[in-house]
Design an enzyme around this catalytic site. Structure first.
Site, PDB file in Angstrom:
ATOM      1  CE  LYS A   2      34.975  44.366  36.277  1.00 55.65           C
ATOM      2  NZ  LYS A   2      34.376  44.847  37.513  1.00 55.65           N
ATOM      3  NE  ARG A  49      41.338  47.241  39.397  1.00 54.94           N
ATOM      4  CZ  ARG A  49      41.280  46.126  38.659  1.00 54.94           C
ATOM      5  NH1 ARG A  49      40.250  45.913  37.874  1.00 54.94           N
ATOM      6  NH2 ARG A  49      42.244  45.226  38.734  1.00 54.94           N
TER       7      ARG A  49
END
Length: 290
Positions: free
Chosen positions: A237, A271
């Site tokens: 991210k 994830r």
């Protein structure tokens, strides 16, 4: 008020040590990894790399061999500013891949979508889990999920992919995310979806600043009060880049550090784009704390 996390527990509470995903029962007594497969030209990390069906299937099989317990297949980017695609275009991307994976391996297959039509056809093709960034709020999505036997992952997002990173704001990010997910879980149960088919995801990076993400991670254990498995998607991210200065392809160490922090706070599912190093990290975690 949500309770602080119990750091003595390697994963979340006994109420959520397994999840029913279609005909498959996924055990969560130890942290498991969900491998990310974006069949898109524009996803923030791997957009375009697996846009062809053959390459996507190869990558899915590779992730399964590397230890991914769940394969998350997506045909529409949800990066900040992403444009919507039609249900038919999304289906063209994901259905051949799901069918090919289902014929080869017995893994849990997740369809990353918010569209009822895609949910139905993906489950018919072999998907076991619906991973919805809109938490079944699109018209007809809750009804579609209730009619299927698939598990459902409910994610929090402030705004939409187009707008979510435009000045996100909270009074108390941990409480607000927890209350939203509790409400969506109640809506699912009221619609007839059993609790043992539900997963919650606080939505790191979806309508949150760096400080929101850090605060949410520190308070992640509070979501265990919902009695549902918690999924954490932190891999590659942009906020990792803000902390480390690393480009998107050089964020594996930061991603694993965040994954371990999430497991420490109670996450049961991680994830990840980089499956093998993440699975190895989970094995070490389980050896120390299991």
């Amino acid at each position: 008020m949500m309770k602080d996390a119990d750091h003595s527990a390697p994963v979340s509470s006994k109420a959520d040590t397994s999840i029913q995903c279609g005909p498959r029962r996924l055990e969560l007594r130890r942290p498991v990894v969900m491998g990310v497969l974006n069949i898109t030209p524009d996803s923030f990390s791997d957009g375009g790399r697996f846009h062809s069906s053959d390459r996507a299937v190869e990558q899915a099989l590779r992730m399964h061999e590397e230890g991914a317990a769940i394969l998350d297949i997506g045909g529409e980017s949800t990066r900040p500013g992403a444009e919507e695609v039609s249900a038919d275009q999304e289906l063209e991307r994901v259905i051949p891949v799901i069918e090919a994976i289902r014929s080869d391996i017995d893994a849990v297959i997740s369809i990353d979508t918010s569209k009822p039509k895609v949910m139905r056809e993906a489950v018919a093709a072999g998907a076991d889990l619906v991973n919805d960034v809109f938490a079944l709020r699109a018209d007809g999505a809750l009804q579609a999920a209730a009619e299927l036997e698939a598990a459902v992952c409910l994610m929090h997002m402030q705004g939409t992919p187009r707008t979510m990173q435009v000045n996100p704001s909270y009074d108390d990010v941990v409480s607000e995310v927890g209350e939203f997910l509790a409400g969506r879980a109640r809506a699912c149960v009221d619609a007839g979806i059993p609790r043992d088919r539900l997963i919650v995801d606080p939505g790191f990076g979806f309508g949150k600043t760096l400080e929101h993400n850090l605060t949410l991670l520190r308070g992640l254990g509070g979501l265990r009060d919902l009695g549902l498995p918690v999924l954490a998607g932190l891999s590659r991210k942009s906020f990792i880049g803000k902390i480390t200065g690393s480009d998107v392809d050089d964020r594996i160490p930061g991603s694993i550090a965040f994954a371990l922090a999430a497991v420490r706070e109670g996450a049961a599912i991680i994830r990840a784009h980089d499956v093998k190093p993440t699975v190895d990290a989970m094995k070490v975690w389980a050896a120390v704390y299991g």
